[in-house]
Every structure is written in C-alpha cells, then in structure tokens.
Design a protein around this motif. Sequence first.
Motif, PDB file in Angstrom:
ATOM      1  N   LEU A   1     -37.095  37.768 135.466  1.00  0.00           N
ATOM      2  CA  LEU A   1     -36.451  36.498 135.812  1.00  0.00           C
ATOM      3  C   LEU A   1     -37.089  35.327 135.066  1.00  0.00           C
ATOM      4  O   LEU A   1     -36.384  34.398 134.638  1.00  0.00           O
ATOM      5  N   MET A   2     -38.423  35.375 134.895  1.00  0.00           N
ATOM      6  CA  MET A   2     -39.108  34.316 134.164  1.00  0.00           C
ATOM      7  C   MET A   2     -38.633  34.245 132.714  1.00  0.00           C
ATOM      8  O   MET A   2     -38.352  33.160 132.193  1.00  0.00           O
ATOM      9  N   ILE A   3     -38.528  35.409 132.061  1.00  0.00           N
ATOM     10  CA  ILE A   3     -38.109  35.439 130.660  1.00  0.00           C
ATOM     11  C   ILE A   3     -36.657  35.009 130.528  1.00  0.00           C
ATOM     12  O   ILE A   3     -36.292  34.234 129.640  1.00  0.00           O
ATOM     13  N   ILE A   4     -35.791  35.520 131.421  1.00  0.00           N
ATOM     14  CA  ILE A   4     -34.372  35.147 131.368  1.00  0.00           C
ATOM     15  C   ILE A   4     -34.203  33.653 131.603  1.00  0.00           C
ATOM     16  O   ILE A   4     -33.424  32.982 130.914  1.00  0.00           O
ATOM     17  N   THR A   5     -34.941  33.109 132.569  1.00  0.00           N
ATOM     18  CA  THR A   5     -34.866  31.672 132.850  1.00  0.00           C
ATOM     19  C   THR A   5     -35.310  30.858 131.650  1.00  0.00           C
ATOM     20  O   THR A   5     -34.686  29.841 131.297  1.00  0.00           O
ATOM     21  N   PHE A   6     -36.374  31.302 130.984  1.00  0.00           N
ATOM     22  CA  PHE A   6     -36.871  30.599 129.796  1.00  0.00           C
ATOM     23  C   PHE A   6     -35.826  30.593 128.682  1.00  0.00           C
ATOM     24  O   PHE A   6     -35.565  29.557 128.058  1.00  0.00           O
ATOM     25  N   VAL A   7     -35.191  31.752 128.436  1.00  0.00           N
ATOM     26  CA  VAL A   7     -34.179  31.849 127.379  1.00  0.00           C
ATOM     27  C   VAL A   7     -32.960  31.003 127.715  1.00  0.00           C
ATOM     28  O   VAL A   7     -32.422  30.281 126.863  1.00  0.00           O
ATOM     29  N   VAL A   8     -32.495  31.084 128.976  1.00  0.00           N
ATOM     30  CA  VAL A   8     -31.312  30.314 129.389  1.00  0.00           C
ATOM     31  C   VAL A   8     -31.561  28.820 129.252  1.00  0.00           C
ATOM     32  O   VAL A   8     -30.717  28.073 128.735  1.00  0.00           O
ATOM     33  N   ARG A   9     -32.721  28.352 129.696  1.00  0.00           N
ATOM     34  CA  ARG A   9     -33.037  26.922 129.598  1.00  0.00           C
ATOM     35  C   ARG A   9     -33.125  26.483 128.146  1.00  0.00           C
ATOM     36  O   ARG A   9     -32.687  25.380 127.791  1.00  0.00           O
ATOM     37  N   THR A  10     -33.693  27.320 127.289  1.00  0.00           N
ATOM     38  CA  THR A  10     -33.820  26.977 125.880  1.00  0.00           C
ATOM     39  C   THR A  10     -32.449  26.841 125.211  1.00  0.00           C
ATOM     40  O   THR A  10     -32.214  25.920 124.426  1.00  0.00           O
ATOM     41  N   LEU A  11     -31.532  27.766 125.552  1.00  0.00           N
ATOM     42  CA  LEU A  11     -30.203  27.752 124.939  1.00  0.00           C
ATOM     43  C   LEU A  11     -29.324  26.630 125.466  1.00  0.00           C
ATOM     44  O   LEU A  11     -28.528  26.052 124.725  1.00  0.00           O
ATOM     45  N   THR A  12     -29.454  26.307 126.748  1.00  0.00           N
ATOM     46  CA  THR A  12     -28.537  25.357 127.370  1.00  0.00           C
ATOM     47  C   THR A  12     -29.026  23.917 127.363  1.00  0.00           C
ATOM     48  O   THR A  12     -28.219  22.991 127.512  1.00  0.00           O
ATOM     49  N   HIS A  13     -30.327  23.709 127.201  1.00  0.00           N
ATOM     50  CA  HIS A  13     -30.882  22.352 127.321  1.00  0.00           C
ATOM     51  C   HIS A  13     -30.231  21.329 126.379  1.00  0.00           C
ATOM     52  O   HIS A  13     -29.929  20.207 126.817  1.00  0.00           O
ATOM     53  N   PRO A  14     -29.983  21.669 125.088  1.00  0.00           N
ATOM     54  CA  PRO A  14     -29.404  20.646 124.199  1.00  0.00           C
ATOM     55  C   PRO A  14     -28.011  20.182 124.613  1.00  0.00           C
ATOM     56  O   PRO A  14     -27.579  19.098 124.212  1.00  0.00           O
ATOM     57  N   PHE A  15     -27.282  20.984 125.407  1.00  0.00           N
ATOM     58  CA  PHE A  15     -25.897  20.638 125.751  1.00  0.00           C
ATOM     59  C   PHE A  15     -25.729  20.220 127.207  1.00  0.00           C
ATOM     60  O   PHE A  15     -24.610  19.926 127.631  1.00  0.00           O
ATOM     61  N   MET A  16     -26.795  20.201 127.989  1.00  0.00           N
ATOM     62  CA  MET A  16     -26.681  19.975 129.426  1.00  0.00           C
ATOM     63  C   MET A  16     -26.084  18.607 129.748  1.00  0.00           C
ATOM     64  O   MET A  16     -25.233  18.484 130.627  1.00  0.00           O
ATOM     65  N   GLY A  17     -26.529  17.571 129.042  1.00  0.00           N
ATOM     66  CA  GLY A  17     -26.048  16.230 129.346  1.00  0.00           C
ATOM     67  C   GLY A  17     -24.549  16.095 129.170  1.00  0.00           C
ATOM     68  O   GLY A  17     -23.838  15.604 130.055  1.00  0.00           O
ATOM     69  N   PHE A  18     -24.046  16.569 128.030  1.00  0.00           N
ATOM     70  CA  PHE A  18     -22.611  16.449 127.739  1.00  0.00           C
ATOM     71  C   PHE A  18     -21.772  17.279 128.695  1.00  0.00           C
ATOM     72  O   PHE A  18     -20.786  16.800 129.265  1.00  0.00           O
ATOM     73  N   VAL A  19     -22.168  18.543 128.902  1.00  0.00           N
ATOM     74  CA  VAL A  19     -21.381  19.439 129.752  1.00  0.00           C
ATOM     75  C   VAL A  19     -21.416  18.989 131.204  1.00  0.00           C
ATOM     76  O   VAL A  19     -20.391  19.022 131.902  1.00  0.00           O
ATOM     77  N   SER A  20     -22.562  18.552 131.701  1.00  0.00           N
ATOM     78  CA  SER A  20     -22.658  18.077 133.083  1.00  0.00           C
ATOM     79  C   SER A  20     -21.756  16.868 133.309  1.00  0.00           C
ATOM     80  O   SER A  20     -21.066  16.762 134.328  1.00  0.00           O
ATOM     81  N   HIS A  21     -21.749  15.957 132.339  1.00  0.00           N
ATOM     82  CA  HIS A  21     -20.888  14.779 132.440  1.00  0.00           C
ATOM     83  C   HIS A  21     -19.414  15.188 132.422  1.00  0.00           C
ATOM     84  O   HIS A  21     -18.599  14.648 133.184  1.00  0.00           O
ATOM     85  N   PHE A  22     -19.092  16.145 131.570  1.00  0.00           N
ATOM     86  CA  PHE A  22     -17.698  16.601 131.457  1.00  0.00           C
ATOM     87  C   PHE A  22     -17.224  17.250 132.757  1.00  0.00           C
ATOM     88  O   PHE A  22     -16.132  16.973 133.250  1.00  0.00           O
ATOM     89  N   ILE A  23     -18.075  18.122 133.337  1.00  0.00           N
ATOM     90  CA  ILE A  23     -17.703  18.802 134.579  1.00  0.00           C
ATOM     91  C   ILE A  23     -17.574  17.807 135.725  1.00  0.00           C
ATOM     92  O   ILE A  23     -16.639  17.872 136.530  1.00  0.00           O
ATOM     93  N   THR A  24     -18.521  16.870 135.787  1.00  0.00           N
ATOM     94  CA  THR A  24     -18.481  15.878 136.862  1.00  0.00           C
ATOM     95  C   THR A  24     -17.237  14.998 136.775  1.00  0.00           C
ATOM     96  O   THR A  24     -16.606  14.679 137.779  1.00  0.00           O
ATOM     97  N   GLN A  25     -16.857  14.632 135.558  1.00  0.00           N
ATOM     98  CA  GLN A  25     -15.751  13.700 135.384  1.00  0.00           C
ATOM     99  C   GLN A  25     -14.377  14.360 135.510  1.00  0.00           C
ATOM    100  O   GLN A  25     -13.450  13.767 136.067  1.00  0.00           O
ATOM    101  N   TYR A  26     -14.260  15.605 135.020  1.00  0.00           N
ATOM    102  CA  TYR A  26     -12.929  16.207 134.934  1.00  0.00           C
ATOM    103  C   TYR A  26     -12.708  17.379 135.895  1.00  0.00           C
ATOM    104  O   TYR A  26     -11.572  17.692 136.237  1.00  0.00           O
ATOM    105  N   ASN A  27     -13.796  18.021 136.336  1.00  0.00           N
ATOM    106  CA  ASN A  27     -13.607  19.217 137.165  1.00  0.00           C
ATOM    107  C   ASN A  27     -14.081  19.020 138.603  1.00  0.00           C
ATOM    108  O   ASN A  27     -13.289  19.027 139.531  1.00  0.00           O
ATOM    109  N   LEU A  28     -15.387  18.855 138.788  1.00  0.00           N
ATOM    110  CA  LEU A  28     -15.937  18.779 140.135  1.00  0.00           C
ATOM    111  C   LEU A  28     -15.795  17.399 140.752  1.00  0.00           C
ATOM    112  O   LEU A  28     -15.692  17.266 141.970  1.00  0.00           O
ATOM    113  N   GLY A  29     -15.847  16.356 139.927  1.00  0.00           N
ATOM    114  CA  GLY A  29     -15.740  15.003 140.447  1.00  0.00           C
ATOM    115  C   GLY A  29     -17.069  14.498 140.956  1.00  0.00           C
ATOM    116  O   GLY A  29     -18.025  15.242 141.146  1.00  0.00           O
TER     117      GLY A  29
END
Length: 223
Positions: free
Chosen positions: A19-47
């Motif tokens: 779980l530690m290794i998977i979490t590290f890899v997932v965070r590394t891959l997703t971190h550069p896009f988190m701001g844009f995607v979170s804003h997109f989901i909040t604005q258009y999907n989840l509200g």
Amino acid sequence: MKKYFFTGLVLLLPIVVTLMIITFVVRTLTHPFMGFVSHFITQYNLGDKSALLPGGEKLLIISSQLVILVCLFVFILLLGMIARWFFVHWLIRFGEYIVHRLPLVNKVYKTSKEIVSHLFGQDKKSFKQVVLVPFPREGIYTIGFLSEKAPKEINDETQSEMISVFVPTTPNPTTGFTVIYKVKDIYYLKMKPEAAIKFIVSCGIVHPEDIKDGTIVPKESKA
C-alpha cells in the motif's frame, strides 16, 4: 502470544508495504494534475455542495485521482497505438529533431529518454545484474544493481576501472543512491533481480531460496 504476534506481523507487513508503494506511485502520477481535475469535478460534476458532506474533501481527492489514472491509462494506450503508425513515427522523429535544437530543453529531454530507455529497454543489461557492495562503509554490505561503467573522467582521475551501482532503499526500492565502486570491490551474485527486489522490500525477511516460480514458499512447507 509472541508466536501469534509475529504470525500476524508476517501477514500484515507485505500488505502495508504494498500500500505504501502504490500510494507513492499514485501520488507521484496524479499530483501535477490534481488542481485542474479537482476544480473541474467540483465545478461540473460534484458541485460545491460536496465539500459540505462528511468526508467530502477526501472524496473529491480520491475521485480526482481515479479520473487522472484512468485518463493517463487511456492516453498511454492510445499513444502506444498511434506510435505504431508510420506517419506518426516520422512526426515524433521530427519533433525530437526540434527538441534537440532547443537550448536547455534538449539536455533535459535527452537525459530523461536515456534513463527510461535503460530502465525499460529489453536489450539493455543495466539493472539486470545483482551485486553485493560495501555500503555505507567498508565492512557493511548491501544489495545493489549494476548500472553502467563510470564516466571516463572518473576512471582517469582514480586510475582504476570504476562501475556505477544503484543501491535501492528499504522498503521502497524506487528510491536509492548511485554509488561508484572499483571493480574489485563488487561481488557478482546469481540472484535474479525479481528475487533481490522482494528481499529488499521485505527488509531482508524473504530470501531468494524462499521463492519458487515467483511465489513465496512458507517456512513451514520447506523440507
């Protein structure tokens, strides 16, 4: 009670490390896009109401990571399919030609490409040979992976044949140290890289002789 405790530890530790290794890899891959995607989901999907729900912020982060991972998987898959087309292959070569002419960018791109090619190239021998080397000082040894011969300048300065070795850390072998050794200080092992990785991740608990056909053999079942 001691026996039960160690039995539970043996069962739990591999799960925690995984779980530690998977979490590290997932965070590394997703971190550069988190701001844009979170804003997109909040604005258009989840509200905006999602932040008011119990655990809404955590749900938003997990949802964003899932969306990013799915998009990355689809993108890499499509990129691999397109790369097989002759025209696109030529276009990629032309793009590389342009990148190689750009100051600073060409250095970063060339270095990154060489590292990836060495790590994942099928015809490369780098990191395929498991070695035993003194680290962090003489008299103490650790497992490493043979990289390449040291740069010529280093060989000339030391008047010796030097070799670069990657020494991974425990229990996360994705990080480590690049250490340069004299050839005479390196012990070459017959251990397979997969077995060495399992030995490192397990903090030395799982030995290569405990692995058969890629599966860890329980201690009790060995003759």
